[in-house]
Write a protein that holds these residues in place. Structure first.
Motif, PDB file in Angstrom:
ATOM      1  N   ALA A   1       1.403   3.784  -0.933  1.00 44.12           N
ATOM      2  CA  ALA A   1       1.420   3.823   0.535  1.00 44.12           C
ATOM      3  C   ALA A   1       0.458   2.797   1.117  1.00 44.12           C
ATOM      4  O   ALA A   1       0.788   2.101   2.089  1.00 44.12           O
ATOM      5  CB  ALA A   1       1.064   5.223   1.022  1.00 44.12           C
ATOM      6  N   GLU A   2      -0.731   2.687   0.545  1.00 47.38           N
ATOM      7  CA  GLU A   2      -1.710   1.709   1.026  1.00 47.38           C
ATOM      8  C   GLU A   2      -1.212   0.282   0.816  1.00 47.38           C
ATOM      9  O   GLU A   2      -1.387  -0.583   1.681  1.00 47.38           O
ATOM     10  CB  GLU A   2      -3.051   1.916   0.315  1.00 47.38           C
ATOM     11  N   LYS A   3      -0.587   0.062  -0.323  1.00 49.31           N
ATOM     12  CA  LYS A   3      -0.048  -1.262  -0.616  1.00 49.31           C
ATOM     13  C   LYS A   3       1.066  -1.620   0.369  1.00 49.31           C
ATOM     14  O   LYS A   3       1.146  -2.757   0.869  1.00 49.31           O
ATOM     15  CB  LYS A   3       0.481  -1.302  -2.048  1.00 49.31           C
ATOM     16  N   LEU A   4       1.920  -0.635   0.665  1.00 50.95           N
ATOM     17  CA  LEU A   4       2.990  -0.868   1.631  1.00 50.95           C
ATOM     18  C   LEU A   4       2.427  -1.146   3.022  1.00 50.95           C
ATOM     19  O   LEU A   4       2.918  -2.031   3.730  1.00 50.95           O
ATOM     20  CB  LEU A   4       3.930   0.335   1.677  1.00 50.95           C
ATOM     21  N   LYS A   5       1.403  -0.409   3.416  1.00 56.18           N
ATOM     22  CA  LYS A   5       0.773  -0.651   4.716  1.00 56.18           C
ATOM     23  C   LYS A   5       0.300  -2.091   4.835  1.00 56.18           C
ATOM     24  O   LYS A   5       0.550  -2.771   5.838  1.00 56.18           O
ATOM     25  CB  LYS A   5      -0.419   0.299   4.915  1.00 56.18           C
ATOM     26  N   GLU A   6      -0.383  -2.533   3.826  1.00 50.79           N
ATOM     27  CA  GLU A   6      -0.959  -3.887   3.843  1.00 50.79           C
ATOM     28  C   GLU A   6       0.131  -4.955   3.862  1.00 50.79           C
ATOM     29  O   GLU A   6       0.104  -5.888   4.674  1.00 50.79           O
ATOM     30  CB  GLU A   6      -1.863  -4.067   2.625  1.00 50.79           C
ATOM     31  N   GLN A   7       1.096  -4.825   2.946  1.00 52.37           N
ATOM     32  CA  GLN A   7       2.103  -5.873   2.816  1.00 52.37           C
ATOM     33  C   GLN A   7       3.119  -5.848   3.959  1.00 52.37           C
ATOM     34  O   GLN A   7       3.611  -6.899   4.384  1.00 52.37           O
ATOM     35  CB  GLN A   7       2.796  -5.762   1.456  1.00 52.37           C
ATOM     36  N   LEU A   8       3.428  -4.658   4.461  1.00 58.58           N
ATOM     37  CA  LEU A   8       4.337  -4.590   5.606  1.00 58.58           C
ATOM     38  C   LEU A   8       3.687  -5.164   6.861  1.00 58.58           C
ATOM     39  O   LEU A   8       4.347  -5.809   7.684  1.00 58.58           O
ATOM     40  CB  LEU A   8       4.771  -3.143   5.853  1.00 58.58           C
ATOM     41  N   ALA A   9       2.394  -4.949   7.011  1.00 62.09           N
ATOM     42  CA  ALA A   9       1.675  -5.521   8.154  1.00 62.09           C
ATOM     43  C   ALA A   9       1.766  -7.047   8.124  1.00 62.09           C
ATOM     44  O   ALA A   9       1.983  -7.694   9.162  1.00 62.09           O
ATOM     45  CB  ALA A   9       0.221  -5.070   8.142  1.00 62.09           C
ATOM     46  N   ASP A  10       1.633  -7.620   6.942  1.00 58.18           N
ATOM     47  CA  ASP A  10       1.778  -9.072   6.806  1.00 58.18           C
ATOM     48  C   ASP A  10       3.209  -9.508   7.127  1.00 58.18           C
ATOM     49  O   ASP A  10       3.426 -10.533   7.782  1.00 58.18           O
ATOM     50  CB  ASP A  10       1.424  -9.512   5.382  1.00 58.18           C
ATOM     51  N   ALA A  11       4.181  -8.699   6.664  1.00 63.29           N
ATOM     52  CA  ALA A  11       5.591  -9.049   6.895  1.00 63.29           C
ATOM     53  C   ALA A  11       5.925  -9.077   8.378  1.00 63.29           C
ATOM     54  O   ALA A  11       6.681  -9.934   8.841  1.00 63.29           O
ATOM     55  CB  ALA A  11       6.497  -8.045   6.177  1.00 63.29           C
ATOM     56  N   LEU A  12       5.337  -8.160   9.128  1.00 65.52           N
ATOM     57  CA  LEU A  12       5.629  -8.083  10.560  1.00 65.52           C
ATOM     58  C   LEU A  12       5.006  -9.231  11.351  1.00 65.52           C
ATOM     59  O   LEU A  12       5.380  -9.479  12.493  1.00 65.52           O
ATOM     60  CB  LEU A  12       5.137  -6.757  11.143  1.00 65.52           C
ATOM     61  N   GLN A  13       4.059  -9.937  10.751  1.00 65.67           N
ATOM     62  CA  GLN A  13       3.401 -11.044  11.436  1.00 65.67           C
ATOM     63  C   GLN A  13       4.163 -12.364  11.322  1.00 65.67           C
ATOM     64  O   GLN A  13       3.745 -13.360  11.918  1.00 65.67           O
ATOM     65  CB  GLN A  13       1.976 -11.239  10.879  1.00 65.67           C
ATOM     66  N   SER A  14       5.253 -12.347  10.567  1.00 63.97           N
ATOM     67  CA  SER A  14       6.016 -13.593  10.412  1.00 63.97           C
ATOM     68  C   SER A  14       6.518 -14.054  11.768  1.00 63.97           C
ATOM     69  O   SER A  14       6.968 -13.256  12.589  1.00 63.97           O
ATOM     70  CB  SER A  14       7.192 -13.381   9.452  1.00 63.97           C
ATOM     71  N   LYS A  15       6.461 -15.316  12.001  1.00 62.02           N
ATOM     72  CA  LYS A  15       6.875 -15.874  13.288  1.00 62.02           C
ATOM     73  C   LYS A  15       8.284 -16.449  13.176  1.00 62.02           C
ATOM     74  O   LYS A  15       8.616 -17.097  12.208  1.00 62.02           O
ATOM     75  CB  LYS A  15       5.908 -16.981  13.729  1.00 62.02           C
ATOM     76  N   GLY A  16       9.106 -16.192  14.191  1.00 62.33           N
ATOM     77  CA  GLY A  16      10.450 -16.726  14.187  1.00 62.33           C
ATOM     78  C   GLY A  16      11.342 -15.998  13.212  1.00 62.33           C
ATOM     79  O   GLY A  16      11.028 -14.941  12.702  1.00 62.33           O
TER      80      GLY A  16
END
Length: 440
Positions: A422-437
């Protein structure tokens, strides 16, 4: 997701859809040309579907000669479909009129400004009689950006000779599977456990059924609440209970279907396409092939099963938007949704069709060549029950990134450590949502 992704209708005449767009649509249509001889073509970009050309031809005929509808067949893999449209739209290609979008792409295309918002009478027609779950997949930020064409939902499939009373919950399914194996009978639970979208669908269903969330409603932040962690625990439990096949991590929809048909499993979680395959390949045993709604996460609380399907958007770059709206409405009107459901096995989004008993050719009797919803969808009531309580995958313009992260972190599910995962998903999903365009 559904049959088409793994390789996954009646009423107002399509000829009348133009009137819904008012005088503007009619004027544009007349100016564009008085007939097909004028050369007006409305380009539809859509996934491969065996009988879709017949639907396209019907809509050309319905135009009364004002235009020709052209079916531009996209690649079979979903990623290839999306990539082709993304690249052309990013380049400002104005030859795209109607876009066939997987249910997970609508928010992305809307946010990028490539899908027009549906308003007025066109919106009213596109939403009339549509089930809530499929309709949610066509919206973004409270606005409609597509018309629903077809939907899909997974069921629990079983053999009543092995399990006369199917399990109602995941825990019951695990216990029954163990008991069958202890008796030397087939007891495996088969589902899409490979590292791809199919695993995301299973996990999302568990999360939603447990009352959890992966992302916030606006798709801008990661939630991964208690329900999401409970879903990880269940995914871990079912894959370490000795009731899954070693090939789980390579299993996609058709591998799951084949494993059950070979008699290697007691329970199959899969899309309705499996019924037609079973009817064709094991007809003598079809009477024992049964179905029910997805197992509940918690007894007494119906499962919220993740839906698939396709929607039709109007390209913001189109030069012929009035006609494009008219065509999109025609391609998914009641008559054509019914045709596609019966000929191509893609479940309709219109609730009325689930109680429709008239064969495709209403002037002839029911037969293999002239099917009805009764004959093609004996499980239609169960599908409808599931659709009325359906879940959609997280709505976000960055869904492609989020899905990639989810499938990677969840694989293999037997190695999940609920809290750490769950912690790993939180971290990596947060990065995924920051993608631009938009991701190409």
């Amino acid at each position: 997701m559904g049959k088409r992704m793994s390789a996954s209708r009646r009423g107002r005449s399509p000829g009348r859809t133009g009137s819904l767009l008012g005088a503007t649509a009619l004027t544009v249509g007349l100016l564009a040309g008085c007939g097909s001889d004028a050369g007006l073509k409305i380009n539809v970009y859509y996934a491969p579907e065996d009988n879709f050309q017949s639907v396209v031809d019907d809509c050309t005929k319905a135009s009364g000669g004002r235009y020709e509808v052209v079916y531009n067949k996209l690649p079979r893999p979903a990623d290839g479909q999306r990539e082709q449209m993304v690249r052309r739209l990013a380049a400002g290609d104005d030859s795209l009129d109607v876009l066939g979008l997987d249910v997970t792409w609508v928010s992305e295309f809307a946010e990028a400004g490539w899908a027009d918002e549906w308003t007025g009478e066109a919106k009213a027609e596109a939403t009339a009689g549509v089930l809530p779950g499929p309709l949610e997949t066509a919206t973004w930020n409270g606005k409609l950006y597509a018309a629903t064409k077809n939907t899909n939902v997974q069921l629990l499939w079983y053999d009543d000779r092995l399990t006369p009373s199917p399990p109602k919950t995941w825990d019951e399914m695990i216990d029954q599977a163990k008991a069958l194996k202890a008796q030397g009978k087939p007891g495996n639970v088969v589902f899409t456990g490979a590292q791809y979208e199919g695993l995301v669908v299973i996990y999302n269903t568990l999360v939603e059924s447990a009352g959890g969330k992966i992302l916030s409603d606006d798709g801008k932040s990661v939630v991964m609440d208690e329900g999401a962690i409970k879903a990880l625990e269940m995914l871990k439990k079912v894959t370490t209970a000795g009731i899954t096949d070693p090939s789980l991590t390579n299993s996609k929809e058709d591998e799951v279907r084949q494993a059950f048909q070979r008699g290697n499993a007691a329970f199959e979680l899969n899309w309705p396409f499996v019924y037609a395959s079973y009817a064709k390949e094991k007809k003598a045993e079809l009477q024992h092939f049964k179905w029910t709604t997805y197992p509940q996460f918690e007894a007494g609380k119906p499962a919220k099963t993740t839906i698939g399907g396709y929607n039709l958007a109007v390209s913001s770059t189109s030069k012929h938007k009035a006609e494009a709206y008219e065509v999109a409405l025609c391609l998914r009107n009641e008559k054509n949704q019914k045709f596609s459901a019966l000929k191509d096995g893609v479940p309709p989004t219109l609730e009325s069709l689930y109680t429709d008993t008239v064969p495709l050719d209403a002037t002839a009797g029911v037969s293999d060549d002239n099917p009805s919803m009764d004959t093609k969808y004996p499980m239609r009531e169960t599908i409808l029950d599931a659709l009325k309580n359906a879940a959609v995958r997280p709505l976000t313009p960055a869904y492609q990134n989020a899905s990639t992260v989810l499938s990677k972190v969840l694989s293999p599910p037997s190695e999940i450590d609920p809290q750490k995962t769950a912690e790993k998903l939180k971290e990596q999903l947060a990065d995924a949502l920051q993608s631009k365009g938009v991701i190409p």
